[in-house]
Enzyme design. Sequence first.
Site, mmCIF file in Angstrom:
data_model
loop_
_atom_site.group_PDB
_atom_site.id
_atom_site.type_symbol
_atom_site.label_atom_id
_atom_site.label_comp_id
_atom_site.label_asym_id
_atom_site.label_seq_id
_atom_site.Cartn_x
_atom_site.Cartn_y
_atom_site.Cartn_z
ATOM 1 N N ASP A 1 10.780 34.656 0.670
ATOM 2 C CA ASP A 1 9.778 34.396 1.710
ATOM 3 C C ASP A 1 9.995 33.006 2.291
ATOM 4 O OD1 ASP A 1 7.682 34.219 3.378
ATOM 5 O OD2 ASP A 1 6.118 34.497 1.857
ATOM 6 N N CYS B 1 4.833 33.660 10.492
ATOM 7 C CA CYS B 1 5.729 34.236 9.499
ATOM 8 C C CYS B 1 6.869 35.037 10.129
ATOM 9 C CB CYS B 1 4.960 35.078 8.506
ATOM 10 S SG CYS B 1 4.031 36.411 9.261
ATOM 11 N N HIS C 1 1.521 39.793 6.930
ATOM 12 C CA HIS C 1 2.608 38.859 6.627
ATOM 13 C C HIS C 1 3.941 39.582 6.775
ATOM 14 C CE1 HIS C 1 4.181 35.174 5.124
ATOM 15 N NE2 HIS C 1 4.691 35.701 4.005
#
Lengths: 675, 322
Positions: free
Chosen positions: A480, A420, A464
């Site tokens: 995201d 991520c 994350h």
Amino acid sequence: MTGFQIPRNSLVWMLAAQIAVIVPHVPRLPVWVTLICVGCGLWRVMVYQGRWSYPGRWTKVVFVIAGLVGIGVGYQGRVYGLEPAVALLVVAFVLKLLEMQHKRDAYIVILLGYFVAITEFLFFQSIPYALYTLFAVVLITAALIGLNQTQSHRRPLKTFKLATTLLVQSIPMMLVLFVLFPRISPLWTVPLESQAAKSGVTDRMSPGDIASLSLSPELAFKASFNGPVPGPSQLYWRGLVLENYDGKTWTRRTNLTDGIWRDSQTMPVWAKHIERLGDTQSYSIILEPTRQNWLFSLAAADLSANADIAMLGDYTLAYVHRRGVTTKFKYAVTSDLEYRLETDLSDEVRQRTTNLPSGSNPRARELANLLYAAATSDADYVNRVLIYYADEEFVYTLAPPVLGDNDIDEFLFDSQRGFCEHYAGSFVFMMRTAGIPARIVLGYQGGEYNALANYIAVHQFDAHSWAEVWYEGRGWVRVDPTRMVSPERIQRGLESAVADENTFLANSPLSWLKYRQLLWLQDLRQQLDAIGHYWDNWVVGYNPRTQLEFLSTYFENINASRLGLLMLTTFFVLLGIVALFVLRTRNTRLLTAVDQQYLRFCQLLAKQGLVRQTGEGPWSYNERVSQTRPDLAPVVTRVTREYTRMNYDLGAPNNSKALKKAVSAFRIKALTANV
Amino acid sequence: MWRSVWFQRWLNRRLPPANAVILNQSNIFILPTRQGVYFLALIFFMVLAAINYQNSLIFALAFLLLSLFMVSILHTFGNLSGLTVQAGTARAAFAGEDASFSVRLSRQGERHHEAIVLGWDPERLIGADLIEDEAALTRLFVQSKRRGRLNPGRLLIQTHYPVGLFRAWSWIDLDMAAVIYPRPVYATELPTGVGVNQDGELLQRNGVDDFYGFRDYQPGDSLRHVAWKSFARTGDLLVKEFAASVDRQVWLDWELFPNLDRESRLSRLCYWVVTLGKSDDEYGLRLPGLEIEPGKGPEHQEYLLRELALFELQPQAQAGKT
């Protein structure tokens, strides 16, 4: 050297208690200190057996110095932390064993034992540790009892049983005190700080940071929602906002502590820029100790009525005490999932969130300029960048390759494999290239729902990072980019996202979480987790605030004096009940065992037709019976002799067994005589 | 001082002398020991740690120990409560020796009593357990100072059991008294011409020239007559006896020692009662206002010793235990 010999019962339990108390500390103790503990224990056993004598003064000095050096070396000179303090306590505790010259010293050992036992709770507070410590306390209490028994008492198990009884009788009163004793905030900040590693997300991000965190099965926090739990794509637990970028690493703004908003203070200007538009969620979070200051919440959180919490200028919540969260910390939050944040962006923030160091990653800049030129609006540009991630062959992986200086270029065009932080970092880079304010958010995403106790467990592997982009008129909007590459990561968690590469918890082969596909194991784990959750909520997390919440559901207008009165009343009522229990045998049997036996004998004789007259003494009764029934005379006389001997001869061993035997002999004789 | 006159009076009202006392809430005192106070301090520090670390489990453990402290009151009290303390026999002794008193402890019901400590002299406490046995007989010793009736005073019975955080105790007056005979003092010889037998023959006992034999050492014997060589060899204290002749009847007369005060005369008479008690002689005693016909045997001897012990003493008991 000494006249005091510690009773055997006490020594047995004292050594057992010492082992029990120290063992859980061993992983944190330097090896030296552990060896000293073992040595002292063995020496004490040898002293008891009479093989060795107590160590001389100089031997003790050597032990003390060895202990101090052991602590100093073992903790590399950092002697002001919590662990060295506990180690010092442990050393004092074991060395005192070798100095038990008086009963007073034995008491000191025992009191130190109780204290060492509680220090375990500074490190761990789960149910198994609590039960274990309770067991250790039983052992210490047994040693205390042994100390007050006579030397002749040689039944250690009985001592242990009595210790258990005493503590079991204490538990109801303990519960009353636990619930009702007024909990107050810390009196002073504790200088001791644990050197245990800080855990969870850190306040900086460079490629690889989160991927390594994602290997950990540790629990990060649990969240309980008052209403229905939002879907996984809503569960973005915001922790930190990273706005500064030096070309490699993302960090937080430096003036974080300026203008923070605390409950007691008036709302600063920036805090007025939260528009709450609905979908309000109330939830509480029990955060595992992180030794950090950041707290996690869903956007856009409101400042809860909690003096320990403040809101920072980037709209994240923070724990205000300098030492960070050192024990499980429970806090309640209300968030509006529909919101507008900071529609009126200050120049300072705009400058910071569009800033890029010049020169690096030329290919990424080129791509960004290309896409931006084609875009019709900022929102369209964001979409085009996201589509780039979706269209190219990007792979979501826990094992990304190591990148060089132009890491974003290498990631976007060459390796295209990342976690991520790679996606969020490159995304924000491209936003800033186009002059759109953007920043990184660090936190957790998703979590595992436990239906038994209605909470969401968020683990470290749920860590994350994502991006926030600022649009004119809408403020900060969450974007995201990882979602474009691996929608499973958002919907179903990390495990399914990396299912093909077998990297999930690769370093923790024994973690329960690794075996989630075994259903029965999954059920068992969820049940244990649920119990642990209630424990964390109601026992470990029972603090001034939860106490007030809990008590105000039962009592109106609760205040300190009422609470105190209630506590004392219930405490002493319970003590009274225990008193009835402890002293109950006092008057239940007015007759001694000897008298009981004699009465039984009289009853048996009465059945034979020989009733003892009122006022007839044992010997005259005996004479009358012997004359009437010469056949019974010897056994009757034996009973009478035993009875009078026990009742009137003060020197006789007062044990009703002999009389009981005599009465039994009589009974057999009387029965056979009748046949 | 805590055992002041006022306190004694209060005790006498509250716990009057009795031959047997059942211990219960009306006569048991209970207070924390020094260890108990330390224990409370420990709990205080634990609570401080719990507050400062906001640690619920430390709170829980501190409260558990506080409850244990309170529960231990009940157990310590219960360890004494329900015991019957009964006066046994009081054995006579010579002044300066230990008088022995027997005291019987018995329990009612099933409850065990452990590590009970009792005694008159705080330095010489005796422990007793009532676990399997329902009664125990303890023999306690009290050092006597002077002749007369020794009332040892209030018996201290106490216990720290089970956890030593509390001390439960009682001061009970079992109304016991031991007769304390005068301290025997060796008199080199009976002044001649006083101890006269029926035949009018002079007694010549304890001559120094005529070795008679050995006998066991008895209080009051001169150390000069101890057979030290034999003691070194066997460990038994023997006294060399020198005697000239044995008579059948001796009068021990107050007037035998005209130049001595009352106590010295009694001590010397006492010596002779003890000495003659081991012989076959018959002996009588003449004190002012008292004459006991010669006789022999242990009962006669005890009678004489008793008269010597109580001679010219007020009928009330010797006060205090020392």
